[in-house]
Design a protein around this motif. Structure first.
Motif, short mmCIF file in Angstrom:
data_model
loop_
_atom_site.label_atom_id
_atom_site.label_comp_id
_atom_site.label_asym_id
_atom_site.label_seq_id
_atom_site.Cartn_x
_atom_site.Cartn_y
_atom_site.Cartn_z
N PRO A 38 0.82 -1.22 0.00
CA PRO A 38 0.00 0.00 0.00
C PRO A 38 0.85 1.27 0.00
O PRO A 38 0.52 2.23 -0.69
N ALA A 39 1.94 1.25 0.77
CA ALA A 39 2.78 2.44 0.83
C ALA A 39 3.39 2.74 -0.54
O ALA A 39 3.41 3.88 -1.00
N ALA A 41 3.84 5.70 -5.69
CA ALA A 41 3.98 5.60 -7.14
C ALA A 41 2.82 6.26 -7.87
O ALA A 41 3.01 6.87 -8.92
N PHE A 42 1.61 6.16 -7.33
CA PHE A 42 0.46 6.62 -8.11
C PHE A 42 -0.20 7.88 -7.57
O PHE A 42 -0.98 8.50 -8.27
N VAL A 43 0.07 8.23 -6.34
CA VAL A 43 -0.46 9.49 -5.82
C VAL A 43 0.71 10.31 -5.26
O VAL A 43 0.75 10.61 -4.08
N PRO A 44 1.69 10.62 -6.11
CA PRO A 44 2.86 11.31 -5.58
C PRO A 44 2.48 12.72 -5.14
O PRO A 44 1.63 13.36 -5.75
N TRP A 79 11.13 0.59 -1.37
CA TRP A 79 11.86 1.18 -2.49
C TRP A 79 11.72 0.34 -3.76
O TRP A 79 11.40 0.84 -4.84
N MET A 80 11.94 -0.98 -3.63
CA MET A 80 11.89 -1.83 -4.82
C MET A 80 10.48 -1.87 -5.41
O MET A 80 10.30 -1.74 -6.62
N LEU A 81 9.48 -2.03 -4.54
CA LEU A 81 8.11 -2.08 -5.04
C LEU A 81 7.76 -0.76 -5.72
O LEU A 81 7.13 -0.73 -6.77
N TYR A 82 8.21 0.33 -5.12
CA TYR A 82 7.96 1.65 -5.70
C TYR A 82 8.51 1.72 -7.13
O TYR A 82 7.82 2.14 -8.06
N THR A 83 9.74 1.27 -7.33
CA THR A 83 10.31 1.36 -8.67
C THR A 83 9.57 0.44 -9.64
O THR A 83 9.38 0.79 -10.80
N TYR A 84 9.11 -0.72 -9.17
CA TYR A 84 8.36 -1.59 -10.07
C TYR A 84 6.98 -1.00 -10.38
O TYR A 84 6.52 -1.05 -11.51
N PHE A 85 6.33 -0.45 -9.35
CA PHE A 85 5.00 0.13 -9.58
C PHE A 85 5.08 1.30 -10.54
O PHE A 85 4.17 1.51 -11.33
N LYS A 86 6.17 2.07 -10.45
CA LYS A 86 6.31 3.23 -11.32
C LYS A 86 6.25 2.83 -12.79
O LYS A 86 5.93 3.64 -13.65
N GLU A 87 6.61 1.58 -13.06
CA GLU A 87 6.62 1.14 -14.45
C GLU A 87 5.23 0.77 -14.95
O GLU A 87 5.04 0.52 -16.13
N ILE A 88 4.27 0.69 -14.06
CA ILE A 88 2.89 0.36 -14.49
C ILE A 88 2.17 1.66 -14.86
O ILE A 88 2.15 2.59 -14.07
N VAL A 119 3.17 -8.73 -10.35
CA VAL A 119 3.67 -10.00 -9.82
C VAL A 119 5.18 -10.20 -10.05
O VAL A 119 5.90 -10.55 -9.12
N PRO A 120 5.70 -9.95 -11.26
CA PRO A 120 7.14 -10.17 -11.43
C PRO A 120 7.96 -9.28 -10.50
O PRO A 120 8.93 -9.75 -9.89
N GLY A 121 7.57 -8.04 -10.35
CA GLY A 121 8.30 -7.13 -9.47
C GLY A 121 8.19 -7.53 -8.01
O GLY A 121 9.17 -7.51 -7.27
N ILE A 122 6.99 -7.94 -7.61
CA ILE A 122 6.81 -8.34 -6.22
C ILE A 122 7.62 -9.60 -5.95
O ILE A 122 8.27 -9.74 -4.92
#
Lengths: 334, 276, 288
Positions: free
Chosen positions: B92-93, B98-101, B157-166, B194-197
């Protein structure tokens, strides 16, 4: 039912006002196109109507009910995005069914509606494929399918054809118009392409820097542009806008004359110039005339083949009854 | 553009690279080999490389004498549990960032990463004290929480960078389609990410598995994972090279295999995006 | 680019992570700070009251302090030099065309995935043992007297072990950076007549400089905190007592919490200085 009213709507991002106070009514069943150059606020306006952005002030009513603070899901609107925004991990069937599933509709009804939509959109054979396996046009149709199954009060299209190649674009344009005729649902369509606006719209809203420059039917806009911006934006090739002494003759700051309203002759006419590039489209030929002493090059539209060559001397005469006159604010003089 | 090179040059590169690679890998290789020797062969002089009597006895003895399975189980729970808990809190964080910066998003992210740089030893006693007060010293739940907290910044951090790509439009489409926020995350975002997670989970299991400050200082007999189990070998009794090697091999084998899958994520996760 | 609704949802969803990390940071940090101003001996009377900056002064003036600083600097510096120099060389080597590149890369990276206690133990016993270790055999083979590695060359031994663990990390990151170098740049330099060494010096190294800085900073932060390697091998004896290990001993072994906490505050300040530089680079990249 889908009558949408915007009442003194504004939008600010931080200190930047992207939409100054704006009033607009879109009638039920109308195909309305928002058109304007990029950065004119047309997409923002659409997103405000969709509820994906908050208005900074003002009110949005859908069917007379205040929808200003209603979340997007509850506004009863469907949207087709520029990138189509299909869910890549779901089959076409699941993509189209998604809004129904979210509405907790029962499975039998979902199947019926999905198959109905697929039949209308020629997607029946592709229902079990993933979006990644479809062509651009097919993806576009899935996005539309996902919108129509909900039977929304209005459809919102955000530059839906900009990712398609030219040939497909013409085909999809017809399909969307066809869909509108059949469903008779309100549609709001955003584009920067004035050809799309002219060919599809019942009503065109021309926007510049968040301001509405003119609202009207395609022909109204074409025949009586309210100002020089609309005059130059609507119509292809562009209207010739001439300033200076030639305009003064007509008691105007600027005069505008469309390319098809100029007569060309090899012997005599009001203006004299030299032929530059000619663009042959088969049915029409566009001539670009230089050195007329009127400022920029003048575009003339002629029927079929013409025998003017590059560098030839040419005489032009505008049709006096269709000259558009504008004052020094760029506003139309009646 | 890869340029064509002569085979001669390529052979030279290959020989050199393999030599260096094997040299670096040698300690691991030697440990694995030693684990199959008898104790006598393990310390034979000169050392025996391959022509020894392969035996699995050491593995059996290690399990029997020290109840290896219990330590392994502790490691699995601590690494798996902390990673899972971390991901549940971080998804969630990371979605929000990523989507509500907002203007503060970057500062919050940087601050989170900077907590990762806090030296553990600086807060050793307070944590120790808190653990005693809460009665969670030498418990798996205590370690799950601590290891989750030290890896949480990396997970976010990692999830953030993966989410940014969506593309955000897809989530907006879900919103227009009537999905609630929860449905949007469960049915649309998570499946797409899923791949990023999975990569995030992989790298963090590795980091948690190998964590060796808190696991050494906050556990004793009950909750000790493999790191602590191995450390207990540091006071030797007699001949034990083969058994030490067997225990070591068992402790690193699962992670070596996971690690090979996660080379790319390693760069993304551990440099905080400073190297691309 | 969002509505009020989604912004408040976002704040709510960020809350657990932020609150947890805030608590994780502030609570122990505050406690450490409080302890550092107290005479606090849990086994010998407990909390004996405020003492001002006495712990800070004592920590710095104790006979163990300067040796610990120098051990820390030597270990961190030694590992950094080794991993950066060999990391660059290895990255360049691995970037060359060869057969079995994937396997070689796996071989090189493997040590990073070995848990610290295992690598310390394996090196200590199987390699560095003065009687049965492989190094002892090697020395004897060449007719030399085997070394008692962890006592006679303790710092070098620790540096060797830690470098072996961190070389893969440096190599992998530098390799990633090298692979992002536009080969046309090198070809242009070649056309301009720059020989191999000049191309390395004027194009490859500057291109790598940022990756090298990142490796340097990240490794510094982790290396300042190395613990298991010393805990397993020398327990801080033979001049290998680093600041981290000294603080650990003050706190848990001699249970002088006040003194240890003062040391902890020093360590935190030191780590923060390095972190500021690292975060600057990270921050710049977040904008891009």
């Amino acid at each position: 039912m889908g009558r949408i009213t915007l009442d003194k709507v504004t939008k600010r991002f931080g200190d930047v006002e992207v939409i100054p106070p704006l009033d607009l009514t879109i009638d039920d069943g109308e195909f309305t196109v928002f058109v304007g150059p990029s950065g004119c606020g047309k997409s923002t306006l659409l997103r405000l109507i969709a509820g994906l952005e908050d208005v900074s002030s003002g009110q949005i009513r859908i069917d007379r009910e205040d929808a200003t603070n209603v979340p997007p899901a509850k506004r009863g609107l469907a949207m087709v995005f520029q990138s189509y925004a299909l869910y890549p991990h779901m089959s076409v069937r699941k993509n189209i069914a998604f809004p129904l599933r979210m509405a907790k509709m029962d499975q039998a009804e979902i199947n019926k509606r999905v198959e109905g939509a697929a039949a209308v959109l020629n997607l029946t054979d592709y229902l079990d494929r993933r979006p990644g396996q479809l062509s651009g046009g097919q993806r576009q149709r899935v996005a539309i399918g996902r919108a129509i199954v909900r039977e929304p009060a209005a459809f919102l299209f955000d530059e839906p054809l900009s990712n398609l190649d030219a040939a497909l674009r013409v085909g999809m344009r017809l399909e969307i118009s066809e869909l509108h005729k059949r469903l008779e649902t309100t549609m709001i369509y955003v584009t920067h392409d004035q050809v799309e606006a002219m060919t599809m719209a019942d009503k065109i809203v021309v926007l510049r820097k968040g301001n509405i420059e003119q609202v009207g039917s395609p022909l109204e806009l074409y025949q009586t542009p309210r100002n020089t911006f609309v005059a130059g934006f609507i119509g292809s090739p562009k209207m010739n806008l001439i300033e200076g002494p030639e305009a003064a003759k007509y008691d105007a700051h600027t005069i505008g004359i469309r390319p098809e309203h100029i007569k060309a002759s090899a012997e005599a006419g009001a203006w004299e110039g030299r032929v530059g590039v000619s663009e042959h489209l088969g049915s029409d030929t566009f001539l670009h005339i230089h050195d007329t002493g009127l400022g920029e090059a003048i575009t003339v539209r002629m029927n079929g083949e013409v025998d003017f060559k590059y560098g030839d001397r040419i005489f032009l005469t505008p049709r006096a009854d269709v000259i558009h006159r504008f004052d020094d604010q760029g506003l139309r003089i009646a | 553009m890869a340029r064509s090179v002569t085979n001669q040059r390529k052979a030279l590169n290959t020989a050199l690279a393999w030599a260096v690679g094997l040299l670096i890998f040698f300690p691991i290789l030697w440990t694995i080999l030693t684990s199959f020797k008898t104790e006598a062969q393990a310390i034979a002089s000169p050392p025996i490389f391959l022509n020894f009597d392969w035996t699995l006895e050491n593995y059996a003895v290690v399990q029997e004498r020290s109840n290896y399975m219990r330590f392994l189980w502790n490691s699995v729970i601590i690494a798996g549990g902390s990673t899972l808990l971390g991901v549940i809190i971080a998804v969630p964080a990371a979605w929000s960032m990523a989507f509500v910066p907002s203007r503060r998003t970057k500062d919050i992210l940087m601050w989170m990463l900077s907590t990762k740089m806090l030296p553990a030893v600086g807060v050793l006693y307070p944590i120790y004290l808190i653990f005693i007060r809460l009665g969670i010293l030498d418990t798996r739940i205590g370690l799950v929480v601590v290891i989750m907290l030290i890896n949480l910044p990396i997970i976010v951090w990692m999830l953030y960078t993966y989410f940014k790509e969506i593309p955000g439009e897809i989530l907006e489409a879900a919103r227009m389609d009537g999905a609630t926020l929860k449905e949007e995350i469960i049915y649309v975002l998570t499946p797409m990410a899923v791949p990023g997670i999975a990569s995030t989970i992989l790298l963090n299991i590795i980091l948690a598995w190998n964590e060796a400050f808190w696991t050494l200082n906050l556990t004793a007999a009950k909750a000790a994972p493999l790191t602590a189990f191995i450390a207990s070998y540091s006071s030797p009794e007699g001949l034990f090279y083969a058994k030490l090697s067997a225990a070591s091999t068992m402790a690193i084998a699962p992670i070596l295999i996971l690690g090979w899958f996660s080379q790319k994520q390693l760069v993304r996760g551990l440099t905080f995006g400073a190297v691309k | 680019m969002a509505t009020q609704h989604s912004r408040s949802a976002a704040r709510l969803m960020m809350a657990p992570a932020v609150i947890l990390l805030l608590g994780w940071m502030l609570v122990p940090l505050t406690m450490t700070l409080i302890f550092s101003f107290k005479k606090y001996l849990p086994l010998r009377g407990g909390d004996l009251g405020w003492v001002g900056f006495e712990n800070y002064a004592r920590f710095v003036s104790s006979s163990a302090f300067w040796p610990a600083v120098s051990a820390t600097l030597i270990i961190v510096g030694g590992v950094l030099v080794i991993t950066l120099v060999f990391g660059v060389l290895l990255a360049i080597l691995l970037d060359q065309p060869m057969w079995g590149q994937g396997i070689v890369r796996i071989l090189v990276i493997a040590p990073f995935f070995v848990m610290p206690t295992v690598s310390a133990l394996v090196w200590k016993n199987i390699f560095m043992d003065p009687v049965n270790g492989l190094f002892a055999h090697l020395w004897k083979f060449f007719g030399a007297e085997p070394l008692e590695w962890l006592s006679q060359a303790s710092l070098q031994s620790i540096i060797l072990i830690v470098s072996w663990q961190w070389l893969p990390f440096a190599t992998l990151i530098l390799l990633t950076a090298i692979q992002s170098l536009d080969s046309e740049q090198l070809e242009a330099a070649e056309m301009d007549g720059a020989p191999v060494l000049k191309r390395f010096w004027f194009i490859v190294l500057p291109h790598l400089s940022r990756a090298m800085t990142v490796v340097l900073l990240i490794q510094t932060i982790f290396l300042l905190g190395i613990f298991a390697e010393i805990f397993v091998t020398t327990q801080g004896a033979f001049g290998t007592r680093t600041l981290t290990y000294l603080i650990y001993q003050r706190v848990l072994e001699s249970q002088n919490v006040g003194l240890g906490s003062a040391g902890g505050v020093y360590a935190i300040i030191l780590a923060n200085i390095v972190a500021i530089f690292l975060m600057r680079i990270v921050g710049k990249n977040l904008d891009a």
